[in-house]
Scaffold this motif. Structure first.
Motif, PDB file in Angstrom:
ATOM      1  N   ALA A 311       6.523  -4.316   3.557  1.00  0.00           N
ATOM      2  CA  ALA A 311       7.594  -5.269   3.842  1.00  0.00           C
ATOM      3  C   ALA A 311       8.041  -6.020   2.601  1.00  0.00           C
ATOM      4  O   ALA A 311       9.209  -6.423   2.493  1.00  0.00           O
ATOM      5  CB  ALA A 311       7.130  -6.260   4.912  1.00  0.00           C
ATOM      6  N   GLU A 312       7.136  -6.199   1.645  1.00  0.00           N
ATOM      7  CA  GLU A 312       7.428  -6.975   0.434  1.00  0.00           C
ATOM      8  C   GLU A 312       7.792  -6.091  -0.755  1.00  0.00           C
ATOM      9  O   GLU A 312       7.953  -6.591  -1.876  1.00  0.00           O
ATOM     10  CB  GLU A 312       6.224  -7.855   0.101  1.00  0.00           C
ATOM     11  N   GLY A 313       7.918  -4.777  -0.549  1.00  0.00           N
ATOM     12  CA  GLY A 313       8.344  -3.891  -1.623  1.00  0.00           C
ATOM     13  C   GLY A 313       7.326  -3.687  -2.718  1.00  0.00           C
ATOM     14  O   GLY A 313       7.689  -3.488  -3.877  1.00  0.00           O
ATOM     15  N   ARG A 314       6.050  -3.681  -2.379  1.00  0.00           N
ATOM     16  CA  ARG A 314       5.021  -3.541  -3.414  1.00  0.00           C
ATOM     17  C   ARG A 314       3.947  -2.518  -3.023  1.00  0.00           C
ATOM     18  O   ARG A 314       2.755  -2.739  -3.244  1.00  0.00           O
ATOM     19  CB  ARG A 314       4.397  -4.904  -3.724  1.00  0.00           C
ATOM     20  N   LEU A 315       4.393  -1.394  -2.481  1.00  0.00           N
ATOM     21  CA  LEU A 315       3.451  -0.321  -2.147  1.00  0.00           C
ATOM     22  C   LEU A 315       2.956   0.450  -3.370  1.00  0.00           C
ATOM     23  O   LEU A 315       1.921   1.109  -3.302  1.00  0.00           O
ATOM     24  CB  LEU A 315       4.103   0.674  -1.183  1.00  0.00           C
ATOM     25  N   ALA A 316       3.704   0.391  -4.471  1.00  0.00           N
ATOM     26  CA  ALA A 316       3.288   1.099  -5.687  1.00  0.00           C
ATOM     27  C   ALA A 316       1.872   0.665  -6.066  1.00  0.00           C
ATOM     28  O   ALA A 316       1.586  -0.525  -6.185  1.00  0.00           O
ATOM     29  CB  ALA A 316       4.254   0.814  -6.823  1.00  0.00           C
ATOM     30  N   GLY A 317       1.000   1.625  -6.227  1.00  0.00           N
ATOM     31  CA  GLY A 317      -0.389   1.324  -6.574  1.00  0.00           C
ATOM     32  C   GLY A 317      -1.300   1.188  -5.372  1.00  0.00           C
ATOM     33  O   GLY A 317      -2.526   1.184  -5.525  1.00  0.00           O
ATOM     34  N   GLU A 318      -0.740   1.059  -4.164  1.00  0.00           N
ATOM     35  CA  GLU A 318      -1.559   0.995  -2.960  1.00  0.00           C
ATOM     36  C   GLU A 318      -1.958   2.405  -2.529  1.00  0.00           C
ATOM     37  O   GLU A 318      -1.307   3.394  -2.880  1.00  0.00           O
ATOM     38  CB  GLU A 318      -0.791   0.316  -1.816  1.00  0.00           C
TER      39      GLU A 318
END
Length: 421
Positions: A311-318
């Motif tokens: 939702a916060e646009g920070r899946l990169a690296g997850e």
């Protein structure tokens, strides 16, 4: 944080069960929920179609994050209205949710993005659709363009059957959903449900499953919303996962981003694995049911943290990591489903079923009547077993099913047959 989960089915019970395990969670409310959900979370009698009421509830109750379970609120733009009110939510925008809300929209996106799918035609008049069917012959698939509660798709084995399906669409059988039809070639292969988590740009594979749509053993009887499922799908090898991501999921997400309508949430791809490779049958823009009941028990880690990252646009690296164990769920339905069925029959043995090791009983169509649990829908329970193999998971799931005392219910006894075969 206080999370509001929208929905009332087995999917939402599984989501609530997994969200409760998050250390980030301080309070979970489910609207409207069911008898099983009420045992593990607060419930609220919200009219979800009234977006203003949902927003007012969030403000009054201090909700920090909303997770939207079903497709209808997503297609209606609930996430957009929540965002406009400054409330964070998990799920796609109204425009991106057209992937499920309009089959013609998805077909056009496939053309633009180069995604392999069935050959098709789209029509807003019965005469044109009939001409196309006669020219192509049968078998052929007729789909109402919009949301039709799972009833707008006919796999026609004859031209006459296809023409009747077109007539039903344009005569108003599916309301506005049938104002346009998509007619497709019938794909041949093995059907798979594939899930991916997206934040608008980054996308993570999120597991696979195979479900059983027919009501009775041996894949006989009418289509249903799903009578059981298992995960992972054996046909989804590491190489096939990679192909699906590279050829179908990633190009679709990239295309929506280029259009200025990025997709955030869970993307559910219905696939046919053909001799030529994977092809897209359709997209859904939410978790599947009953697939969620076998995907989430295998998920290792924090579901809420992953949803927030999306939702916060920070899946990169997850990363999304799943157990090597198999999960299998058996749906118990009211006798008569998917046709007419009664409501109000009592379900016993739920405590005994829950005591079977490595099993979970997820409620769908249930209500509480004091200490009693009553059936209130067609698909009522999803009984999930875990095991090192599909066979072991199946054995545990049916052990729990057999502990349930519900004379008015039925289930298939062959869930998992394809994997076991």
């Amino acid at each position: 944080m206080h999370v509001l989960l929208i929905g009332s089915g087995g999917r939402e019970h599984a989501l609530a069960w997994k969200l409760r395990a998050s250390p980030l969670l301080t309070r979970l409310t489910v609207a409207p929920g069911n008898a099983g959900i009420a045992a593990i979370a607060d419930t609220a009698a919200l009219r979800v179609e009234d977006h203003g009421a949902v927003i007012e509830f969030c403000r009054r109750e201090g909700v920090d994050f909303v997770v939207v379970g079903p497709e209808a609120p997503l297609v209606a733009g609930l996430v957009d209205d929540l965002a406009a009110a400054g409330i964070k939510a998990f799920g796609p925008s109204k425009e991106a949710a057209r992937l499920e809300g309009s089959k013609a929209f998805t077909k056009a996106l496939c053309d633009e993005a180069g995604v392999p799918t069935a050959a098709y035609g789209r029509f807003s008049d019965a005469a044109g659709a009939a001409d196309y069917i006669r020219a192509r012959g049968a078998p052929i698939v007729v789909k109402a363009d919009g949301l039709a509660a799972g009833k707008g798709v006919v796999v026609a084995t004859s031209v006459d059957e296809a023409l009747l399906a077109v007539e039903a669409c344009f005569s108003g059988a599916f309301g506005a959903a049938g104002a346009e039809v998509v007619i497709e070639e019938m794909l041949v292969g093995e059907e798979v449900s594939f899930f991916a988590l997206a934040d608008g740009e980054t996308v993570l594979a999120f597991g696979s499953a195979q479900d059983h749509k027919r009501a009775f053993d041996g894949d006989a009887g009418p289509n249903t919303g799903g009578m059981g499922a298992y995960s992972p799908a054996p046909i989804m090898t590491e190489a096939m996962d990679a192909r699906v991501m590279a050829e179908i999921i990633t190009p679709s997400i990239a295309c929506l981003a280029r259009r200025g309508t990025p997709f955030s949430g869970i993307l559910f791809a219905g696939l046919m694995i053909t001799e030529a490779g994977p092809k897209l049958i359709e997209y859904n823009v939410r978790f599947g049911d009953p697939e969620t009941q076998v995907i989430l028990p295998r998920l290792e880690g924090d579901l809420l943290a992953l949803m927030l990252a999306a939702a916060e646009g920070r899946l990169a690296g997850e990363t999304a990591t799943f157990s090597d164990d198999a999960a299998l769920t058996v749906v118990m339905a009211t006798r008569g489903y998917p046709g007419s069925y009664g409501k109000g029959s009592e379900i016993g043995g739920l405590v005994a079923a829950a005591a079977v090791p490595d099993t979970m009983v997820f409620h769908a169509g249930t209500v509480a009547d004091g200490a009693r649990v009553l059936a209130s829908g067609g698909r009522v329970l999803a009984v999930t077993g875990l095991g090192r193999t599909v066979a072991a998971a199946q054995e545990r799931a049916y052990a729990a099913v057999d502990a349930i005392d519900w004379p008015d219910g039925f289930c298939r006894r062959d869930i998992g047959w394809r994997a076991l075969g």
